[in-house]
Design an enzyme around this catalytic site. Structure first.
Site, PDB file in Angstrom:
ATOM      1  N   LYS A  45      -6.219 -28.691 -10.180  1.00 23.38           N
ATOM      2  CA  LYS A  45      -6.567 -29.930  -9.481  1.00 23.38           C
ATOM      3  C   LYS A  45      -7.127 -30.958 -10.459  1.00 23.38           C
ATOM      4  O   LYS A  45      -6.776 -32.129 -10.417  1.00 23.38           O
ATOM      5  CB  LYS A  45      -7.603 -29.644  -8.388  1.00 23.38           C
ATOM      6  CG  LYS A  45      -7.040 -28.928  -7.170  1.00 23.38           C
ATOM      7  CD  LYS A  45      -8.172 -28.425  -6.267  1.00 23.38           C
ATOM      8  CE  LYS A  45      -7.631 -27.435  -5.252  1.00 23.38           C
ATOM      9  NZ  LYS A  45      -8.651 -26.768  -4.454  1.00 23.38           N
ATOM     10  N   GLN A  89     -14.563 -25.687  -2.626  1.00 21.24           N
ATOM     11  CA  GLN A  89     -13.561 -24.638  -2.842  1.00 21.24           C
ATOM     12  C   GLN A  89     -13.918 -23.373  -2.065  1.00 21.24           C
ATOM     13  O   GLN A  89     -15.056 -22.920  -2.092  1.00 21.24           O
ATOM     14  CB  GLN A  89     -13.465 -24.349  -4.354  1.00 21.24           C
ATOM     15  CG  GLN A  89     -12.424 -23.333  -4.750  1.00 21.24           C
ATOM     16  CD  GLN A  89     -10.999 -23.806  -4.501  1.00 21.24           C
ATOM     17  OE1 GLN A  89     -10.691 -24.980  -4.535  1.00 21.24           O
ATOM     18  NE2 GLN A  89     -10.112 -22.866  -4.247  1.00 21.24           N
ATOM     19  N   ASP A 112      -9.733 -31.946   2.253  1.00 14.25           N
ATOM     20  CA  ASP A 112      -9.051 -30.727   2.693  1.00 14.25           C
ATOM     21  C   ASP A 112      -8.555 -30.803   4.138  1.00 14.25           C
ATOM     22  O   ASP A 112      -7.767 -29.956   4.565  1.00 14.25           O
ATOM     23  CB  ASP A 112     -10.025 -29.539   2.621  1.00 14.25           C
ATOM     24  CG  ASP A 112      -9.912 -28.789   1.301  1.00 14.25           C
ATOM     25  OD1 ASP A 112      -8.786 -28.645   0.802  1.00 14.25           O
ATOM     26  OD2 ASP A 112     -10.952 -28.341   0.798  1.00 14.25           O
TER      27      ASP A 112
HETATM   28  N1  GUN Z   1      -9.054 -21.997  -1.320  1.00 15.79           N
HETATM   29  C1  GUN Z   1      -7.735 -21.718  -1.225  1.00 15.79           C
HETATM   30  N2  GUN Z   1      -7.048 -22.801  -0.817  1.00 15.79           N
HETATM   31  C2  GUN Z   1      -7.956 -23.789  -0.640  1.00 15.79           C
HETATM   32  C3  GUN Z   1      -7.865 -25.147  -0.231  1.00 15.79           C
HETATM   33  O1  GUN Z   1      -6.794 -25.688   0.074  1.00 15.79           O
HETATM   34  N3  GUN Z   1      -9.035 -25.828  -0.202  1.00 15.79           N
HETATM   35  C4  GUN Z   1     -10.222 -25.264  -0.518  1.00 15.79           C
HETATM   36  N4  GUN Z   1     -11.322 -26.019  -0.437  1.00 15.79           N
HETATM   37  N5  GUN Z   1     -10.346 -24.014  -0.893  1.00 15.79           N
HETATM   38  C5  GUN Z   1      -9.219 -23.286  -0.966  1.00 15.79           C
END
Ligand code: GUN
Length: 263
Positions: A45, A89, A112
């Site tokens: 990211k 996350q 998200d």
């Molecule tokens: N952990 C696995 N996929 C995601 C996601 O799309 N967002 C977040 N915040 N954590 C994750």
């Protein structure tokens, strides 16, 4: 277009768009885990943001951070006008309640799309729909089968496919073989996210013009594997690695830009 070509094209468009913005969008990523998968995601990211001229910052907190402290940091991010949007996350350590955290993030900054009042959709399902649309997929009246019922993928995926006017079925790890076989036989679009290596294989019969979207990712001594055996006799199958993971990352940036533009 392959997923890689699609991502490259869309990233170039975003890069051009961002280069014209005087004030750059700003993404904050909060991480409270030492999970290998999360480390890889977060790294990806931050790399994407760097490449696209988007400001990004990682707040990495010790694993014993209290829920109260995390909530304070979230509140600061909610209030800070410099921050366009942020994510926490997942997974979180057991002493922190994921639902409490998801609800604490302001829906206006929820990249998200996890908050029930968020106008955005979770990144993986939205990324999949966007890609299938770019491929010219016709959803109306098609039989979509979602295998897996997680809050992050299965459930929101079913909702988005319904919104595209598919007939949607959700099956899962407890579905009986004969039933799973019947649903697969009749499916035009299959999205699988159950985290079982090569669960979809040649013991099932597929419609030759069907689409298989593989969200699964598992690792063993031979590398990364999806939930579907590569080379199924279908029209389109997304690869692992280099498939849905890339779509999720792109979708996060798309969501950030939607927030920047006021949705
Ligand atoms: N952990 C696995 N996929 C995601 C996601 O799309 N967002 C977040 N915040 N954590 C994750």
């Amino acid at each position: 277009m392959t997923i890689k070509e699609y991502i490259k094209t869309r990233k170039q468009e975003i890069k051009n768009e961002v280069s014209k913005l005087e004030k750059k969008p700003f993404l904050v990523v909060i991480q409270v885990n030492e999970d290998a998968g999360s480390n890889a995601y977060v790294k990806g990211k931050l790399k994407d943001c760097d490449e696209l001229g988007i400001k990004a910052e990682l707040i990495k907190l010790p694993i014993d951070t209290s829920e109260e402290n995390l909530l304070k940091i979230i509140e600061n991010c909610n209030k800070n006008p410099e921050i366009t949007g942020f994510i926490v996350q997942m997974p979180l350590p057991k002493h922190i309640n994921e639902e409490t955290i998801k609800l604490a993030i302001s829906p206006e900054k929820d990249v998200d799309g996890f908050h029930p009042l968020s106008k955005l959709n979770p990144c993986t399902p939205q990324g999949i729909i966007d890609y299938l649309k770019s491929e010219g997929t016709n959803f109306v009246g098609k039989n979509a089968l979602v295998i897996g019922r997680s809050n992050i993928v299965g459930k929101p995926m079913a909702k988005l496919l319904l919104a595209e006017h598919c007939n949607v079925t959700v099956t899962h790890s407890r579905t009986k073989f004969e039933d799973m076989n019947w649903f697969i036989n009749h499916a035009d679009i299959i999205v699988i996210a159950i985290g079982r290596q090569h669960y979809l294989d040649n013991k099932y019969n597929y419609k030759p013009d069907s689409i298989v979207v593989d969200v699964g990712i598992s690792r063993d001594e031979n590398g990364l594997h999806g939930d579907a055996l590569p080379g199924l006799p279908v029209k389109l199958q997304t690869p692992v690695p280099g498939g849905v993971g890339l779509l999720t990352r792109l979708s996060l940036i798309e969501n950030l830009l939607k927030i920047y533009k006021g949705l």
